[in-house]
Write a protein that holds these residues in place. Structure first.
Motif, PDB file in Angstrom:
ATOM      1  N   ASN A 118      48.961-100.906 -95.875  1.00  0.00           N
ATOM      2  CA  ASN A 118      50.382-100.765 -96.175  1.00  0.00           C
ATOM      3  C   ASN A 118      50.845-101.863 -97.124  1.00  0.00           C
ATOM      4  O   ASN A 118      51.583-101.603 -98.087  1.00  0.00           O
ATOM      5  N   ARG A 120      49.067-103.355 -99.269  1.00  0.00           N
ATOM      6  CA  ARG A 120      48.475-103.072-100.588  1.00  0.00           C
ATOM      7  C   ARG A 120      49.382-102.167-101.408  1.00  0.00           C
ATOM      8  O   ARG A 120      49.414-102.272-102.644  1.00  0.00           O
ATOM      9  N   GLN A 121      50.136-101.313-100.732  1.00  0.00           N
ATOM     10  CA  GLN A 121      51.027-100.398-101.438  1.00  0.00           C
ATOM     11  C   GLN A 121      52.185-101.127-102.126  1.00  0.00           C
ATOM     12  O   GLN A 121      52.863-100.557-102.976  1.00  0.00           O
ATOM     13  N   SER A 122      52.418-102.385-101.741  1.00  0.00           N
ATOM     14  CA  SER A 122      53.517-103.136-102.343  1.00  0.00           C
ATOM     15  C   SER A 122      53.138-103.768-103.671  1.00  0.00           C
ATOM     16  O   SER A 122      54.005-104.227-104.418  1.00  0.00           O
ATOM     17  N   LEU A 123      51.840-103.808-103.976  1.00  0.00           N
ATOM     18  CA  LEU A 123      51.355-104.561-105.130  1.00  0.00           C
ATOM     19  C   LEU A 123      51.199-103.707-106.384  1.00  0.00           C
ATOM     20  O   LEU A 123      50.840-102.526-106.321  1.00  0.00           O
ATOM     21  N   LYS A 124      51.438-104.332-107.506  1.00  0.00           N
ATOM     22  CA  LYS A 124      51.087-103.731-108.782  1.00  0.00           C
ATOM     23  C   LYS A 124      49.559-103.585-108.855  1.00  0.00           C
ATOM     24  O   LYS A 124      48.839-104.232-108.089  1.00  0.00           O
ATOM     25  N   TYR A 151      57.374-100.209 -98.828  1.00  0.00           N
ATOM     26  CA  TYR A 151      57.416-101.081 -99.994  1.00  0.00           C
ATOM     27  C   TYR A 151      57.450-100.268-101.285  1.00  0.00           C
ATOM     28  O   TYR A 151      56.953 -99.146-101.339  1.00  0.00           O
ATOM     29  N   THR A 152      57.984-100.896-102.312  1.00  0.00           N
ATOM     30  CA  THR A 152      57.858-100.351-103.660  1.00  0.00           C
ATOM     31  C   THR A 152      56.696-101.076-104.338  1.00  0.00           C
ATOM     32  O   THR A 152      56.506-102.280-104.131  1.00  0.00           O
ATOM     33  N   PRO A 153      55.902-100.371-105.158  1.00  0.00           N
ATOM     34  CA  PRO A 153      54.664-100.958-105.715  1.00  0.00           C
ATOM     35  C   PRO A 153      54.913-101.807-106.958  1.00  0.00           C
ATOM     36  O   PRO A 153      54.293-101.598-108.002  1.00  0.00           O
ATOM     37  N   ASP A 154      55.803-102.786-106.833  1.00  0.00           N
ATOM     38  CA  ASP A 154      56.177-103.575-108.006  1.00  0.00           C
ATOM     39  C   ASP A 154      56.148-105.076-107.729  1.00  0.00           C
ATOM     40  O   ASP A 154      56.861-105.848-108.358  1.00  0.00           O
ATOM     41  N   HIS A 155      55.311-105.480-106.791  1.00  0.00           N
ATOM     42  CA  HIS A 155      55.198-106.899-106.462  1.00  0.00           C
ATOM     43  C   HIS A 155      53.905-107.480-107.040  1.00  0.00           C
ATOM     44  O   HIS A 155      52.873-106.800-107.096  1.00  0.00           O
TER      45      HIS A 155
END
Length: 206
Positions: A131, A133-137, A106-110
């Motif tokens: 994992n 959690r890494q997707s979230l801002k 994921y990219t951390p921009d959700h």
């Protein structure tokens, strides 16, 4: 981290059954879907991930706010149905991927990670939620709904007791094993989320 057993299960007859019963399942789960999506409070210009999105009901509901929603699921037949439904509505703010949310990069921009009954099937829930959690801002949020213990769910427990005399004997099962009731113990859920880096955790029985 592997969810091969679940991948096989949801790409077999189970996935086909959900597709065939999609309208009925949507109606049956509507009160819970509406409650969960209301808690998620997706907004226009936000980016959301719908984990275990299945046939797409909650993805479409989240997208109705104007947010961009990425529905992910391991079931190809269910995602095919989700894509058809989105196309019929002419939506351009949804996307779907056949992928394992537990190991997807994921990219951390959700802004939001959401799930309706899709997160109790991870082989390693702590690794999976880490994992995700890494997707979230940094100020992103996680909202999901899961089943409480079987005793609180007569739709399953009564049917299970009725079928038990006709089933082969089985040994004691790990209550935390992947399955509908894997998150029935709220202390276990809190431990998973705390270990995975989430904060301000709130668990609300409904």
């Amino acid at each position: 981290m592997s969810n091969e057993a679940q991948i096989d299960f949801w790409n077999g007859p189970a996935g086909d059954v959900w597709v065939e019963a999609q309208e009925y399942m949507d109606q049956m789960l509507a009160p819970l879907s509406e409650l969960a999506t209301a808690r998620a409070a997706s907004q226009a210009n936000e980016r959301a991930i719908d984990v275990g999105c299945g046939c797409g009901a909650t993805t479409l509901a989240l997208a109705s706010s104007g947010s961009s929603v990425w529905g992910v699921d391991i079931s190809e037949p269910m995602l095919a149905q989700a894509k058809t439904r989105a196309k019929e509505r002419g939506l351009n703010n949804v996307a779907f991927s056949v992928t394992d949310a537990a190991s997807q990069n994921y990219t951390p921009d959700h802004d939001l990670v959401f799930s309706r009954f899709g997160v109790m099937f991870f082989d390693d829930p702590k690794a999976a939620f880490s994992n995700l959690r890494q997707s979230l801002k940094p100020d992103g949020r996680l909202v999901f709904i899961c089943w409480q213990k079987p005793a609180e769910n007569p739709w399953m427990s009564i049917a299970g007791r009725a079928a038990q005399p006709f089933l082969p004997e089985s040994g004691a099962q790990d209550p935390k094993a992947p399955g509908p009731f894997a998150f029935a113990d709220r202390d276990w859920v809190r431990e998973i989320l705390d270990t995975s880096g989430y904060r301000d955790i709130s668990i609300e029985p409904v």
